[in-house]
Structures are given as structure tokens and as C-alpha cells.
Scaffold this motif. Structure first.
Motif, PDB file in Angstrom:
ATOM      1  N   SER A  34      14.998 -19.611 -61.239  1.00 32.25           N
ATOM      2  CA  SER A  34      15.506 -18.225 -62.462  1.00 32.25           C
ATOM      3  C   SER A  34      15.642 -17.287 -61.268  1.00 32.25           C
ATOM      4  O   SER A  34      16.000 -17.537 -60.154  1.00 32.25           O
ATOM      5  CB  SER A  34      14.321 -18.457 -62.543  1.00 32.25           C
ATOM      6  OG  SER A  34      13.327 -17.431 -62.526  1.00 32.25           O
ATOM      7  N   GLU A  35      16.411 -15.976 -61.550  1.00 36.54           N
ATOM      8  CA  GLU A  35      16.551 -15.373 -61.266  1.00 36.54           C
ATOM      9  C   GLU A  35      15.469 -14.972 -59.989  1.00 36.54           C
ATOM     10  O   GLU A  35      16.179 -14.476 -59.192  1.00 36.54           O
ATOM     11  CB  GLU A  35      16.708 -14.330 -62.326  1.00 36.54           C
ATOM     12  CG  GLU A  35      17.976 -12.754 -61.219  1.00 36.54           C
ATOM     13  CD  GLU A  35      18.267 -11.563 -62.653  1.00 36.54           C
ATOM     14  OE1 GLU A  35      17.805 -10.443 -62.249  1.00 36.54           O
ATOM     15  OE2 GLU A  35      18.480 -11.581 -63.588  1.00 36.54           O
ATOM     16  N   GLU A  36      14.257 -14.347 -60.522  1.00 33.60           N
ATOM     17  CA  GLU A  36      13.338 -14.180 -59.002  1.00 33.60           C
ATOM     18  C   GLU A  36      12.546 -15.014 -59.051  1.00 33.60           C
ATOM     19  O   GLU A  36      11.485 -14.655 -58.235  1.00 33.60           O
ATOM     20  CB  GLU A  36      12.664 -13.166 -60.553  1.00 33.60           C
ATOM     21  CG  GLU A  36      13.252 -12.004 -60.209  1.00 33.60           C
ATOM     22  CD  GLU A  36      12.329 -10.812 -61.528  1.00 33.60           C
ATOM     23  OE1 GLU A  36      11.560 -10.238 -61.176  1.00 33.60           O
ATOM     24  OE2 GLU A  36      12.996  -9.747 -61.337  1.00 33.60           O
TER      25      GLU A  36
END
Length: 101
Positions: A34-36
């Protein structure tokens, strides 16, 4: 006396960071991103890894994990907390493939 207390507190913090936590798991699928974060489904539950700030070598090691791989995951966290079947790793250190037992 204040200097001695401060030194003792710093030493205690330093000792707690020298004991890395680790877990050996068998991957049920490749790592999802995911993004983070990076997420890994394993025989010991799901693992969430905070991925912001990981270096290229760490990312490559996580990306190399495939379904069926047995992996020793090491974190700088002093211990790994599990809540509702999810283990969260805030300070990922390494993932090393090991032989399955």
C-alpha cells in the motif's frame, strides 16, 4: 546526581533497542503493498510492516517473498505486538529466507 540518572535512563533506552524482535513464518502469498505499508499473510497470522523510509535492499527482500517461503523477519522493535490476528512491525530490519521445518 541528575547526570547519573540521565545516564542511567539513556543506557536503559540503548539496551532496549539492542534486542531486536524476530519471528519465523511461512508465507501464504506474496507481499502486498500500500502507500505506507507492506502486508504479508502467514501461517502465524497477518503481518503489517510500516514501509515508509525502507531502503532499497529492505524493499527487495520483502518483494522476493513468495507463497510457501519460510522467512525470518527481524524488527528493531523490542517485541512484536499481535492484535486481532495482526502483527504490526513499525521498524522493519530484515527478511531472510530460511528452510521450512
Amino acid at each position: 546526581m541528575k547526570a547519573l540518572k540521565l545516564l542511567a535512563a539513556v543506557a536503559l533506552c540503548a539496551v532496549s533497542y539492542t534486542h531486536a524482535a524476530s519471528i519465523t513464518v511461512k508465507a501464504k502469498q506474496k507481499v502486498e503493498w500500500s502507500e505506507e505499508g507492506a502486508f504479508l499473510s502467514t501461517n502465524k497470522g497477518d503481518i503489517s510492516i510500516y514501509a515508509v523510509g525502507l531502503n532499497i535492499k529492505q524493499v527487495q527482500k520483502l518483494k522476493s517473498i513468495k507463497n510457501g517461503d519460510c522467512v525470518l523477519i527481524t524488527a528493531k522493535d523490542s517485541k512484536l505486538e499481535k492484535s486481532d490476528g495482526l502483527t504490526s512491525i513499525m521498524e522493519f530490519q530484515n527478511a531472510k529466507k530460511v528452510s521450512c521445518k
